[in-house]
Design an enzyme around this catalytic site. Structure first.
Site, PDB file in Angstrom:
ATOM      1  N   ASP A 168       0.874  -1.113   0.063  1.00 44.17           N
ATOM      2  CA  ASP A 168      -0.059  -0.078  -0.086  1.00 44.17           C
ATOM      3  C   ASP A 168       0.896   1.142  -0.093  1.00 44.17           C
ATOM      4  O   ASP A 168       2.006   1.180  -0.390  1.00 44.17           O
ATOM      5  CB  ASP A 168      -0.949  -0.021   1.308  1.00 44.17           C
ATOM      6  CG  ASP A 168      -2.281   0.577   0.895  1.00 44.17           C
ATOM      7  OD1 ASP A 168      -2.478   1.834   0.824  1.00 44.17           O
ATOM      8  OD2 ASP A 168      -3.288  -0.292   0.873  1.00 44.17           O
ATOM      9  N   PRO A 176       0.525   4.499  17.989  1.00 49.20           N
ATOM     10  CA  PRO A 176       0.691   3.523  19.015  1.00 49.20           C
ATOM     11  C   PRO A 176      -0.114   2.220  18.873  1.00 49.20           C
ATOM     12  O   PRO A 176       0.179   1.328  19.603  1.00 49.20           O
ATOM     13  CB  PRO A 176      -0.015   4.481  19.834  1.00 49.20           C
ATOM     14  CG  PRO A 176      -0.945   5.478  19.370  1.00 49.20           C
ATOM     15  CD  PRO A 176       0.098   5.720  18.047  1.00 49.20           C
ATOM     16  N   ASP A 177      -1.073   1.967  17.933  1.00 45.85           N
ATOM     17  CA  ASP A 177      -1.592   0.924  17.652  1.00 45.85           C
ATOM     18  C   ASP A 177      -0.931  -0.265  16.739  1.00 45.85           C
ATOM     19  O   ASP A 177      -1.611  -1.195  16.355  1.00 45.85           O
ATOM     20  CB  ASP A 177      -3.166   1.091  17.181  1.00 45.85           C
ATOM     21  CG  ASP A 177      -4.119   0.622  18.086  1.00 45.85           C
ATOM     22  OD1 ASP A 177      -3.876  -0.189  19.137  1.00 45.85           O
ATOM     23  OD2 ASP A 177      -5.358   0.870  17.749  1.00 45.85           O
ATOM     24  N   ASP A 187      10.464  -0.343   0.884  1.00 44.55           N
ATOM     25  CA  ASP A 187      10.025   0.896   0.152  1.00 44.55           C
ATOM     26  C   ASP A 187      10.141   0.922  -1.343  1.00 44.55           C
ATOM     27  O   ASP A 187      11.265   1.488  -1.838  1.00 44.55           O
ATOM     28  CB  ASP A 187      10.337   2.220   1.064  1.00 44.55           C
ATOM     29  CG  ASP A 187       9.631   3.539   0.380  1.00 44.55           C
ATOM     30  OD1 ASP A 187       9.012   3.324  -0.810  1.00 44.55           O
ATOM     31  OD2 ASP A 187       9.571   4.375   1.347  1.00 44.55           O
ATOM     32  N   ASP A 192      14.253   2.053  -0.200  1.00 46.83           N
ATOM     33  CA  ASP A 192      14.797   2.039   1.134  1.00 46.83           C
ATOM     34  C   ASP A 192      14.059   1.358   1.863  1.00 46.83           C
ATOM     35  O   ASP A 192      13.094   0.388   1.536  1.00 46.83           O
ATOM     36  CB  ASP A 192      15.183   3.389   1.621  1.00 46.83           C
ATOM     37  CG  ASP A 192      13.873   4.139   1.968  1.00 46.83           C
ATOM     38  OD1 ASP A 192      12.802   3.725   2.146  1.00 46.83           O
ATOM     39  OD2 ASP A 192      14.141   5.394   1.943  1.00 46.83           O
ATOM     40  N   HIS A 201      -3.829   5.720   3.516  1.00 46.04           N
ATOM     41  CA  HIS A 201      -4.381   4.716   2.930  1.00 46.04           C
ATOM     42  C   HIS A 201      -3.961   3.192   3.430  1.00 46.04           C
ATOM     43  O   HIS A 201      -4.481   2.467   4.316  1.00 46.04           O
ATOM     44  CB  HIS A 201      -4.503   4.684   1.498  1.00 46.04           C
ATOM     45  CG  HIS A 201      -5.136   3.690   0.847  1.00 46.04           C
ATOM     46  ND1 HIS A 201      -4.815   2.394   0.363  1.00 46.04           N
ATOM     47  CD2 HIS A 201      -6.706   3.591   0.405  1.00 46.04           C
ATOM     48  CE1 HIS A 201      -5.693   1.669  -0.162  1.00 46.04           C
ATOM     49  NE2 HIS A 201      -6.969   2.202  -0.093  1.00 46.04           N
ATOM     50  N   ASN A 215      -5.249  -3.939  24.407  1.00 43.16           N
ATOM     51  CA  ASN A 215      -4.379  -3.028  24.673  1.00 43.16           C
ATOM     52  C   ASN A 215      -4.956  -1.620  25.220  1.00 43.16           C
ATOM     53  O   ASN A 215      -4.184  -0.636  25.588  1.00 43.16           O
ATOM     54  CB  ASN A 215      -3.183  -2.559  23.719  1.00 43.16           C
ATOM     55  CG  ASN A 215      -3.911  -1.835  22.677  1.00 43.16           C
ATOM     56  OD1 ASN A 215      -4.963  -1.974  22.295  1.00 43.16           O
ATOM     57  ND2 ASN A 215      -2.873  -1.216  21.831  1.00 43.16           N
ATOM     58  N   THR A 217      -6.538   0.764  23.933  1.00 43.08           N
ATOM     59  CA  THR A 217      -5.958   1.654  23.200  1.00 43.08           C
ATOM     60  C   THR A 217      -6.446   1.557  21.696  1.00 43.08           C
ATOM     61  O   THR A 217      -6.430   0.421  20.916  1.00 43.08           O
ATOM     62  CB  THR A 217      -4.432   1.816  22.711  1.00 43.08           C
ATOM     63  OG1 THR A 217      -3.880   2.251  24.303  1.00 43.08           O
ATOM     64  CG2 THR A 217      -4.125   3.028  22.149  1.00 43.08           C
ATOM     65  N   ASN A 293     -14.462  -0.026  -6.653  1.00 44.90           N
ATOM     66  CA  ASN A 293     -15.380   0.907  -5.936  1.00 44.90           C
ATOM     67  C   ASN A 293     -16.327   1.868  -7.210  1.00 44.90           C
ATOM     68  O   ASN A 293     -16.641   2.825  -6.935  1.00 44.90           O
ATOM     69  CB  ASN A 293     -14.963   2.119  -5.038  1.00 44.90           C
ATOM     70  CG  ASN A 293     -14.645   1.602  -3.690  1.00 44.90           C
ATOM     71  OD1 ASN A 293     -14.479   0.274  -3.598  1.00 44.90           O
ATOM     72  ND2 ASN A 293     -14.169   2.231  -2.608  1.00 44.90           N
ATOM     73  N   VAL A 308      -6.442 -15.123  -6.439  1.00 49.18           N
ATOM     74  CA  VAL A 308      -6.786 -13.966  -5.482  1.00 49.18           C
ATOM     75  C   VAL A 308      -8.201 -14.185  -5.008  1.00 49.18           C
ATOM     76  O   VAL A 308      -9.122 -14.524  -5.825  1.00 49.18           O
ATOM     77  CB  VAL A 308      -6.620 -12.702  -6.216  1.00 49.18           C
ATOM     78  CG1 VAL A 308      -6.954 -11.542  -5.142  1.00 49.18           C
ATOM     79  CG2 VAL A 308      -5.253 -12.517  -6.777  1.00 49.18           C
ATOM     80  N   SER A 355     -11.347  -1.154  -0.226  1.00 49.61           N
ATOM     81  CA  SER A 355     -10.223  -1.229   0.365  1.00 49.61           C
ATOM     82  C   SER A 355     -10.244  -1.554   1.879  1.00 49.61           C
ATOM     83  O   SER A 355      -9.369  -1.965   2.482  1.00 49.61           O
ATOM     84  CB  SER A 355      -9.508   0.277   0.082  1.00 49.61           C
ATOM     85  OG  SER A 355      -8.935   0.287  -1.100  1.00 49.61           O
TER      86      SER A 355
END
Length: 409
Positions: A168, A176-177, A187, A192, A201, A215, A217, A293, A308, A355
């Site tokens: 993506d 934090p999640d 990447d 890199d 997204h 957790n 959170t 969509n 797929v 998505s």
């Protein structure tokens, strides 16, 4: 069962106004109430992933030479068309080459007639596009409950030794999640190993699939124990070349990711893309992709490929989302309307689209992979245990995923 401190269980008793302003402090509402998560509540958006027909990287062609053709012959063929071979993929494992040429259409046509060439095609641009959706539903993260995943967690929660590869726009691996769950893969945009999400997204997709759970959170992921392999193939605008996406699929498969989520696609049949999909399937990965969509029955790639699982979107009432593509080529459906999940900079947001439906199925696939099932067994379990809802057999081949039945299949 519900875990007592899961966001998915405690939020069921909280009501929100139907419409939010476009910018609200996250600390103002219970859903976004953790003190550490501050930032604007982003407007609900409808998310799709597509490519405009005949849109491709200017002056670039993908060519796959036959295996028997020597490097010298390959180079000579390229020189014949006045082309230049651009750099290969990460780690030099790509089976095809990207050429810089003058007239893309003419070179593609000529190469496909060349006896040394297996196939040639433009380096199409695939993208995740966003369309504002001003309506918020009164609930929030209904996906796990709607798919009986809360009951499946009694049996399976995934495995920390396995990964869902999110191909993506990257993943905010400082969120934090997500911070404790995310592996920094390659990447393909910046070449890199820091696949930070500059679009939003990918982070939203990753949170639905496998956000940290139990957790206290944020949100709960479909596969609580499974890790996320972040592979960035889309840029800050949500666009990515066919070459990067195909190489990203191969990279994830070579890494050993049990599940690959593709919340992206195009309306252009591509040999490069299908070959990458088949490569990953043969390596043991199960691939999940958004059906698109456009609200049409036209096939959408890579979702329509044989190896797929194509995912359409439904709302909380099991109605097919008006934007979701449909047809018997669509395998299953999952929640994809007003899905609450993670976004960059410690935030959370509602988004809609196939998505958003796809990572629900990817998360279920991860639960099944954690039970030691192969990709073909995972696919069978997902498809054979669906709930038959309105549209089954016409708008989509099977029905809505049922995680509880699947993990017990």
């Amino acid at each position: 069962m519900y875990w007592e401190n899961d966001i998915s269980s405690t939020l069921l008793h909280t009501k929100f106004p139907t419409v939010f302003p476009t910018s609200i402090s996250l600390t103002a509402f219970p859903f976004f109430g953790e003190a550490s998560a501050k930032g604007p509540l982003q407007e609900s958006k409808q998310v799709t992933a597509k490519v405009e027909k005949d849109k491709y990287v200017k002056g670039e062609v993908i060519v796959k030479f036959k295996d028997s053709v020597s490097i010298a012959k390959q180079n000579k063929t390229v020189e014949t068309f006045g082309g230049e071979i651009l750099s290969d993929s990460a780690e030099g494992k790509s089976p095809f080459k990207v050429l810089k040429v003058g007239n893309v259409e003419a070179v593609v046509k000529a190469l496909n007639k060349n006896p040394n060439v297996e196939y040639a095609e433009p380096n199409y641009i695939l993208s995740a596009t966003w369309t504002p959706n001003d309506t918020y539903y009164s609930g929030y993260q209904y996906g796990p409950q709607n798919t009986s995943t809360n009951y499946a967690w009694d049996i399976a929660r995934g495995s920390s030794s396995q990964e869902i590869a999110v191909l993506d726009s990257g993943v905010d691996y400082n969120h934090p999640d997500l911070a404790t769950k995310t592996i920094r893969g390659y990447d393909f945009v910046d070449r890199d190993y820091t696949p930070m999400d500059l679009n939003g997204h990918g982070t939203h997709v990753a949170g639905t699939a496998a956000a940290a759970t139990n957790n206290s959170t944020g949100v709960a992921g479909m596969a609580p124990n499974t890790r996320i392999l972040a592979v960035r193939v889309l840029d800050a605008n949500g666009s990515g070349s066919l070459a990067n996406i195909a190489n990203g699929i191969r990279y994830a498969a070579d890494y050993g990711a049990e599940v690959i989520n593709l919340s992206l696609g195009c309306d252009c049949a591509s040999t490069t893309l299908e070959s990458a999909v088949n490569y990953a399937w043969n390596k043991g990965s199960v691939l999940i992709a958004a059906a698109g969509n456009s609200g049409v029955s036209t096939t959408f790639e890579p979702a329509s490929y044989a190896n797929v699982i194509a995912v359409g979107a439904i709302d909380r009432y099991n109605r097919r989302a008006s934007f979701s593509n449909y047809g018997t080529w669509v395998d299953v459906t999952a929640p994809g309307v007003d899905i609450a999940s993670t976004v960059p900079n410690r935030g959370y947001s509602y988004m809609s689209g196939t998505s958003m439906a796809s990572p629900h199925v990817a998360g279920l696939a991860a639960l099944l992979a954690g039970q030691g099932r192969s990709n073909s067994q995972i696919r069978q379990a997902i498809q054979q245990t669906t709930d038959k809802i309105s549209g089954t057999g016409s708008f989509f081949r099977y029905g809505k995923i049922n995680s509880n039945r699947a993990v017990r299949y």
